[in-house]
Design a protein around this motif. Structure first.
Motif, PDB file in Angstrom:
ATOM      1  N   ALA A 266       0.811  -1.218   0.000  1.00 20.89           N
ATOM      2  CA  ALA A 266       0.000   0.000   0.000  1.00 20.89           C
ATOM      3  C   ALA A 266       0.845   1.268   0.000  1.00 20.89           C
ATOM      4  CB  ALA A 266      -0.927   0.006   1.212  1.00 20.89           C
ATOM      5  N   THR A 267       2.045   1.207   0.578  1.00 20.79           N
ATOM      6  CA  THR A 267       2.820   2.440   0.767  1.00 20.79           C
ATOM      7  C   THR A 267       4.188   2.448   0.087  1.00 20.79           C
ATOM      8  OG1 THR A 267       3.764   1.592   2.837  1.00 20.79           O
ATOM      9  CG2 THR A 267       1.727   2.878   3.002  1.00 20.79           C
ATOM     10  N   LEU A 268       4.815   1.285  -0.031  1.00 19.34           N
ATOM     11  CA  LEU A 268       6.183   1.237  -0.546  1.00 19.34           C
ATOM     12  C   LEU A 268       6.307   0.743  -1.983  1.00 19.34           C
ATOM     13  CD1 LEU A 268       8.178  -0.108   2.557  1.00 19.34           C
ATOM     14  CD2 LEU A 268       7.450   2.215   2.014  1.00 19.34           C
ATOM     15  N   THR A 269       5.372  -0.091  -2.427  1.00 24.51           N
ATOM     16  CA  THR A 269       5.440  -0.598  -3.801  1.00 24.51           C
ATOM     17  C   THR A 269       5.471   0.520  -4.842  1.00 24.51           C
ATOM     18  OG1 THR A 269       4.399  -2.699  -3.241  1.00 24.51           O
ATOM     19  CG2 THR A 269       4.287  -2.023  -5.547  1.00 24.51           C
ATOM     20  N   PRO A 270       4.678   1.588  -4.681  1.00 29.66           N
ATOM     21  CA  PRO A 270       4.754   2.674  -5.668  1.00 29.66           C
ATOM     22  C   PRO A 270       6.147   3.311  -5.759  1.00 29.66           C
ATOM     23  CG  PRO A 270       2.759   2.884  -4.355  1.00 29.66           C
ATOM     24  CD  PRO A 270       3.597   1.834  -3.694  1.00 29.66           C
ATOM     25  N   VAL A 271       6.932   3.158  -4.701  1.00 28.54           N
ATOM     26  CA  VAL A 271       8.272   3.762  -4.673  1.00 28.54           C
ATOM     27  C   VAL A 271       9.349   2.770  -5.095  1.00 28.54           C
ATOM     28  CG1 VAL A 271      10.008   4.872  -3.204  1.00 28.54           C
ATOM     29  CG2 VAL A 271       7.579   5.336  -2.846  1.00 28.54           C
ATOM     30  N   TYR A 272       9.295   1.548  -4.541  1.00 30.26           N
ATOM     31  CA  TYR A 272      10.358   0.571  -4.776  1.00 30.26           C
ATOM     32  C   TYR A 272       9.990  -0.530  -5.762  1.00 30.26           C
ATOM     33  CZ  TYR A 272      12.029   2.759  -0.505  1.00 30.26           C
ATOM     34  OH  TYR A 272      12.420   3.675   0.429  1.00 30.26           O
ATOM     35  N   GLY A 273       8.686  -0.736  -5.974  1.00 35.91           N
ATOM     36  CA  GLY A 273       8.267  -1.852  -6.804  1.00 35.91           C
ATOM     37  C   GLY A 273       8.246  -3.144  -5.995  1.00 35.91           C
ATOM     38  N   LYS A 274       7.815  -4.216  -6.631  1.00 34.52           N
ATOM     39  CA  LYS A 274       7.679  -5.502  -5.957  1.00 34.52           C
ATOM     40  C   LYS A 274       9.023  -6.184  -5.740  1.00 34.52           C
ATOM     41  CE  LYS A 274       4.270  -7.604  -5.390  1.00 34.52           C
ATOM     42  NZ  LYS A 274       3.439  -7.815  -4.168  1.00 34.52           N
ATOM     43  N   ASP A 275      10.027  -5.817  -6.522  1.00 38.17           N
ATOM     44  CA  ASP A 275      11.309  -6.525  -6.471  1.00 38.17           C
ATOM     45  C   ASP A 275      11.988  -6.432  -5.109  1.00 38.17           C
ATOM     46  OD1 ASP A 275      10.948  -7.246  -9.080  1.00 38.17           O
ATOM     47  OD2 ASP A 275      12.236  -5.675  -9.911  1.00 38.17           O
ATOM     48  N   TYR A 276      11.767  -5.350  -4.397  1.00 41.08           N
ATOM     49  CA  TYR A 276      12.436  -5.149  -3.108  1.00 41.08           C
ATOM     50  C   TYR A 276      11.666  -5.749  -1.936  1.00 41.08           C
ATOM     51  CZ  TYR A 276      15.783  -1.810  -5.105  1.00 41.08           C
ATOM     52  OH  TYR A 276      16.781  -1.228  -5.837  1.00 41.08           O
ATOM     53  N   GLU A 277      10.418  -6.155  -2.160  1.00 40.99           N
ATOM     54  CA  GLU A 277       9.537  -6.508  -1.045  1.00 40.99           C
ATOM     55  C   GLU A 277      10.100  -7.595  -0.144  1.00 40.99           C
ATOM     56  OE1 GLU A 277       4.852  -7.736  -0.212  1.00 40.99           O
ATOM     57  OE2 GLU A 277       5.508  -7.067  -2.200  1.00 40.99           O
ATOM     58  N   GLU A 278      10.516  -8.726  -0.714  1.00 37.93           N
ATOM     59  CA  GLU A 278      10.992  -9.835   0.116  1.00 37.93           C
ATOM     60  C   GLU A 278      12.327  -9.513   0.774  1.00 37.93           C
ATOM     61  OE1 GLU A 278       9.227 -12.365   1.090  1.00 37.93           O
ATOM     62  OE2 GLU A 278       7.602 -11.539  -0.109  1.00 37.93           O
ATOM     63  N   ASN A 279      13.084  -8.598   0.173  1.00 39.65           N
ATOM     64  CA  ASN A 279      14.369  -8.204   0.759  1.00 39.65           C
ATOM     65  C   ASN A 279      14.190  -7.259   1.946  1.00 39.65           C
ATOM     66  OD1 ASN A 279      15.927  -9.648  -1.088  1.00 39.65           O
ATOM     67  ND2 ASN A 279      15.859  -7.991  -2.574  1.00 39.65           N
ATOM     68  N   LEU A 280      13.043  -6.588   2.015  1.00 40.62           N
ATOM     69  CA  LEU A 280      12.834  -5.569   3.039  1.00 40.62           C
ATOM     70  C   LEU A 280      11.884  -5.997   4.159  1.00 40.62           C
ATOM     71  CD1 LEU A 280      12.509  -2.362   0.785  1.00 40.62           C
ATOM     72  CD2 LEU A 280      14.507  -3.113   2.096  1.00 40.62           C
ATOM     73  N   VAL A 281      10.852  -6.735   3.831  1.00 41.04           N
ATOM     74  CA  VAL A 281       9.795  -7.041   4.804  1.00 41.04           C
ATOM     75  C   VAL A 281      10.182  -8.210   5.713  1.00 41.04           C
ATOM     76  CG1 VAL A 281       7.449  -7.949   5.052  1.00 41.04           C
ATOM     77  CG2 VAL A 281       7.921  -6.125   3.422  1.00 41.04           C
ATOM     78  N   ILE A 282       9.909  -8.048   6.998  1.00 41.02           N
ATOM     79  CA  ILE A 282       9.980  -9.147   7.966  1.00 41.02           C
ATOM     80  C   ILE A 282       8.570  -9.366   8.498  1.00 41.02           C
ATOM     81  CG2 ILE A 282      10.883  -9.925  10.186  1.00 41.02           C
ATOM     82  CD1 ILE A 282      13.340  -8.200   9.682  1.00 41.02           C
ATOM     83  N   GLU A 283       8.008 -10.506   8.227  1.00 39.55           N
ATOM     84  CA  GLU A 283       6.621 -10.786   8.617  1.00 39.55           C
ATOM     85  C   GLU A 283       6.604 -11.622   9.902  1.00 39.55           C
ATOM     86  OE1 GLU A 283       3.344  -9.630   8.343  1.00 39.55           O
ATOM     87  OE2 GLU A 283       3.668  -9.855   6.184  1.00 39.55           O
ATOM     88  N   GLY A 284       5.699 -11.293  10.797  1.00 37.55           N
ATOM     89  CA  GLY A 284       5.545 -12.059  12.025  1.00 37.55           C
ATOM     90  C   GLY A 284       6.570 -11.754  13.091  1.00 37.55           C
ATOM     91  N   GLY A 285       7.406 -10.728  12.864  1.00 41.86           N
ATOM     92  CA  GLY A 285       8.396 -10.326  13.856  1.00 41.86           C
ATOM     93  C   GLY A 285       9.616 -11.212  13.927  1.00 41.86           C
ATOM     94  N   LYS A 286       9.766 -12.137  12.983  1.00 44.04           N
ATOM     95  CA  LYS A 286      10.893 -13.075  13.028  1.00 44.04           C
ATOM     96  C   LYS A 286      11.698 -13.025  11.741  1.00 44.04           C
ATOM     97  CE  LYS A 286       9.728 -14.900  17.036  1.00 44.04           C
ATOM     98  NZ  LYS A 286      10.559 -14.762  18.234  1.00 44.04           N
ATOM     99  N   THR A 287      13.019 -12.896  11.875  1.00 41.82           N
ATOM    100  CA  THR A 287      13.890 -12.975  10.706  1.00 41.82           C
ATOM    101  C   THR A 287      14.062 -14.433  10.324  1.00 41.82           C
ATOM    102  OG1 THR A 287      15.829 -13.013  12.153  1.00 41.82           O
ATOM    103  CG2 THR A 287      15.156 -10.887  11.285  1.00 41.82           C
ATOM    104  N   LYS A 288      14.269 -14.628   9.030  1.00 42.75           N
ATOM    105  CA  LYS A 288      14.391 -16.023   8.547  1.00 42.75           C
ATOM    106  C   LYS A 288      15.798 -16.540   8.790  1.00 42.75           C
ATOM    107  CE  LYS A 288      10.845 -15.436   4.991  1.00 42.75           C
ATOM    108  NZ  LYS A 288      10.538 -15.458   3.561  1.00 42.75           N
TER     109      LYS A 288
END
Length: 288
Positions: A266-288
């Motif tokens: 909703a907020t970052l895709t218009p700026v960075y696109g989808k390519d950066y999403e998995e590199n930036l987002v941490i879901e559930g509060g846990k790093t992989k």
């Protein structure tokens, strides 16, 4: 008459001393109680709002739009915190902070939570308590196309623009003490300073410089990843385990519905696109 005056004077002095002692005692107890409970969940619910510190000038993470409304990635998450804790996302009270004031605002209990793109560091963790993270980040270097910086070694002998109180300042001061730093209070100031040629490059979060370079032709992020990878997390006052645990549990709950990814889209895709999403987002509060 003289004796009466002496007795009256003595009584006045005793009254003042006792009053002062009582005032100091009651004032001290009140301050201690207020300090201990100011940011507890029960106090937040009693107050009816949760105070969350965000940026006013760091789009797309936290900024104030032309209508005076708080917007951005951190703001979306903060509103969800308010909804789940108080039943209504409008019950968040946004407190505008700059990078250098984030720790102080928690220490002085001016806010309950800091959500201002707060990078976790050992130094900061001595003063505040970080929850689990929701984002990954590293530093980047942006410079004019006419004098592009493609290596940190090229910064030697140059003026490097940074925002005070950021990981960029800490990293460069520690690892490159010979580099001249030009420091500003606000994020908006560092970019204007580069345009005004008051420095040769900006070192800042890579997410920030990538977004800015895309919107400003003539500037390039020549170094997209500098130093190690860091995490960004909410922070609460030191020792506030109750609120810390609540936020960590909340992040797990949000992870089950991929909420942080939705906030990114909703907020970052218009700026960075989808390519950066998995590199930036941490879901559930846990790093992989």
């Amino acid at each position: 008459m003289g004796n009466i005056k002496k007795i009256m004077s003595a009584l006045v002095v005793i009254t003042i001393v006792i009053g002062g002692l009582v005032g100091c005692s009651s004032g001290s107890k009140k301050d201690d109680s207020s300090s201990a409970e100011a940011n507890s969940i029960s106090q937040i619910k009693k107050r009816g709002t949760i105070k969350i510190g965000v940026f006013s000038d760091k789009a797309p993470f936290g900024y104030v739009d032309s209508n005076g409304k708080n917007q951005g990635f951190d703001v979306v998450i903060a509103k969800r915190f308010a909804k789940d804790l108080l039943g209504d996302e409008s019950k968040v009270e946004f407190v505008l902070v700059d990078a250098a004031s984030r720790v102080a605002y928690l220490e002085s209990k001016k806010v309950d939570i800091i959500m201002a793109n707060f990078t976790v560091t050992a130094e900061r963790a001595e003063k505040v308590d970080f929850t689990n993270p929701y984002m990954k980040v590293s530093l980047g270097i942006v410079s004019p196309d006419s004098a592009k910086i493609t290596s940190v070694d090229q910064l030697k002998g140059k003026k490097v623009i940074i925002a005070k109180g950021t990981t960029a300042e800490t990293f460069l001061t520690k690892n490159y003490p010979d580099i001249e730093l030009v420091k500003y209070e606000q994020y908006s100031e560092i970019f204007q300073a580069l345009k005004d040629k008051r420095g040769d490059a900006i070192v800042n979060d890579n997410t920030e410089v990538i977004a800015w370079a895309k919107e400003n032709p003539g500037y390039t992020v020549g170094v997209a990843s500098l130093g190690g990878e860091d995490t960004i997390a909410p922070a609460v006052s030191k020792g506030n385990k109750e609120l810390l645990d609540w936020v960590n549990t909340e992040l797990v709950t949000l992870g089950k519905e991929n909420f942080i990814h939705k906030a990114y889209e909703a907020t970052l895709t218009p700026v960075y696109g989808k390519d950066y999403e998995e590199n930036l987002v941490i879901e559930g509060g846990k790093t992989k």
